[in-house]
Structure formats: C-alpha cells, structure tokens
Design a protein around this motif. Sequence first.
Motif, PDB file in Angstrom:
ATOM      1  N   LYS A 118       0.837  -1.206   0.000  1.00  0.00           N
ATOM      2  CA  LYS A 118       0.000   0.000   0.000  1.00  0.00           C
ATOM      3  C   LYS A 118       0.870   1.252   0.000  1.00  0.00           C
ATOM      4  O   LYS A 118       1.886   1.318   0.693  1.00  0.00           O
ATOM      5  N   ASN A 150      -4.754   6.125 -14.321  1.00  0.00           N
ATOM      6  CA  ASN A 150      -4.541   4.916 -13.532  1.00  0.00           C
ATOM      7  C   ASN A 150      -4.379   3.668 -14.390  1.00  0.00           C
ATOM      8  O   ASN A 150      -3.509   2.842 -14.141  1.00  0.00           O
ATOM      9  N   THR A 154      -4.133   0.375  -9.960  1.00  0.00           N
ATOM     10  CA  THR A 154      -4.444   0.264  -8.540  1.00  0.00           C
ATOM     11  C   THR A 154      -5.794  -0.421  -8.395  1.00  0.00           C
ATOM     12  O   THR A 154      -6.658  -0.291  -9.257  1.00  0.00           O
ATOM     13  N   ARG A 156      -7.476  -0.767  -5.075  1.00  0.00           N
ATOM     14  CA  ARG A 156      -8.240  -0.364  -3.884  1.00  0.00           C
ATOM     15  C   ARG A 156      -7.761   1.030  -3.508  1.00  0.00           C
ATOM     16  O   ARG A 156      -6.565   1.306  -3.546  1.00  0.00           O
ATOM     17  N   TYR A 157      -8.726   1.898  -3.127  1.00  0.00           N
ATOM     18  CA  TYR A 157      -8.363   3.312  -2.949  1.00  0.00           C
ATOM     19  C   TYR A 157      -9.265   3.943  -1.902  1.00  0.00           C
ATOM     20  O   TYR A 157     -10.485   3.879  -1.987  1.00  0.00           O
ATOM     21  N   GLN A 159      -9.583   7.693   0.358  1.00  0.00           N
ATOM     22  CA  GLN A 159      -9.130   9.043   0.683  1.00  0.00           C
ATOM     23  C   GLN A 159      -9.321   9.269   2.176  1.00  0.00           C
ATOM     24  O   GLN A 159     -10.407   9.019   2.714  1.00  0.00           O
ATOM     25  N   PRO A 179      -4.151   9.818   0.314  1.00  0.00           N
ATOM     26  CA  PRO A 179      -4.728   8.533  -0.072  1.00  0.00           C
ATOM     27  C   PRO A 179      -4.066   7.343   0.606  1.00  0.00           C
ATOM     28  O   PRO A 179      -2.937   7.417   1.084  1.00  0.00           O
ATOM     29  N   ILE A 181      -3.512   3.705  -1.233  1.00  0.00           N
ATOM     30  CA  ILE A 181      -3.689   3.076  -2.541  1.00  0.00           C
ATOM     31  C   ILE A 181      -2.989   1.730  -2.530  1.00  0.00           C
ATOM     32  O   ILE A 181      -1.787   1.649  -2.273  1.00  0.00           O
TER      33      ILE A 181
END
Length: 230
Positions: A118, A150, A154, A156-157, A159, A179, A181
Amino acid sequence: MTLIKRSPDVSAEQFRSYWRDIFLPQLRALPLCADSLSRAVHHHVVPKDVRSGEGFTPQDWAGVGCYYFDNHDDPQTLLSTPAFQDLFADTSHIAKATHLLVDEIWMYNRDKSHLPLKMFSFFKRLPRFTRAFAHEYYLTLHADVGASINKNRTVRYIQNHVLQTYRNPDAEYDFDAGPEIWFKSMEIADDLFADAEGMAILSADEERFCDRPYNIFFMTDEQQVFSRDN
C-alpha cells in the motif's frame, strides 16, 4: 492515524515487534481504548522511493498506525489523555509520533483479497484555500484526474480527510488529506510511477490545490494487529 519514526538504533524488525507486542497492548489497556477501539492496522514502511524523481524528499517514517473507534469523538479525547501521551515518552523505540484525526472515504475496491502492498501520501493545501475546498477538489476533480491515468494499475483506494475541527499541534505535519492506494505487486506500482506522461498530468493538477513541497509519499506493508471481531 499515527505516523511514527523509529529510534536510530532500532532495526525495522525490532520496531515491528515492539509496536505490535508492547505498544499495542499498552494502548488497548487504556480505559477509553478498551471500550471503544474496534480495530488496529499497522503499516511498516518498505524501502522504496516514491516519486523521488520529481524532487520529493525520501521519507524516514517507519510506519503508520490506523486505529478505529466506535465513537467519533473518542480519538480527540484520547489525544488529550496523559496516559496516552505517556506511551510516547519513552523514545528508546519511537523517536517521533504525530497524529491525524481522519474520516475514511472509500473510492473503490476492485479486489477484496489480501493486498499487503500500500502507498500512503499526505498533502497540505495551498494557503489561499480552506480545508473544505481542498477536500472537495481532492474528492472530485483530482480523483477524476487520477482515474484518467490509472489504467487499472491500482485496485483499492481510500481518501483520508483530516477532520475540519482538527489541527495538528506540530505545524510541520498539519496535513489536510491523503490517499491509501493498494497494489498487487511492486512491479505494478513501479509501472505507474514510471509513467512520465501520467505523472506529469497528476503533478500539474496537484499544483492547483496542494502546497507540493510538503507532499510526502511512502510504500508500506499492511498488518491487521487487532480486531474486536476476531
């Protein structure tokens, strides 16, 4: 969220053990945490420069702890508790710690399998903007820019938006948001960060709302170290 730097004479493995086996039980034993802490995730920084070619300084953070509470006000109360502050008084393992109170905003989750790799990043807004404006821009226009470059690299994200009511007492680390990520591999992460055209587009948009010299980035592994449900 707690960002931590380890003491210079402590190895990464020694710090990992201390954080999990000594610090965490002491944290959980605090009355407020015993009642309200529902989950704890420790992220250990892995040796990898992220976007250093753009002039960002490589970071010396050792890890990020994410601690989840049942009640929204409990983390703020915890920060002012002497017993919590005492956990960081012994600098034999933890040389520096700074705290952020955040709301997690899920953007997407394309792969629900365990994804330990991550990236974390944190930014400060440009001084002419309010935190609320920076959050709105980050959540909408900047997220759209990120999605455009992107190319599904990626999976999974999240904020993390620092609470409007919270100001970090250490001005150097008074971040506004950032983030989390996830990547399936370091090779995929490298491919994204080596995308010169995409990074130029991302950087140009960051200039519109971030005070970019303060941006920090680092890669981590992810270890859930406590869950009330397990």
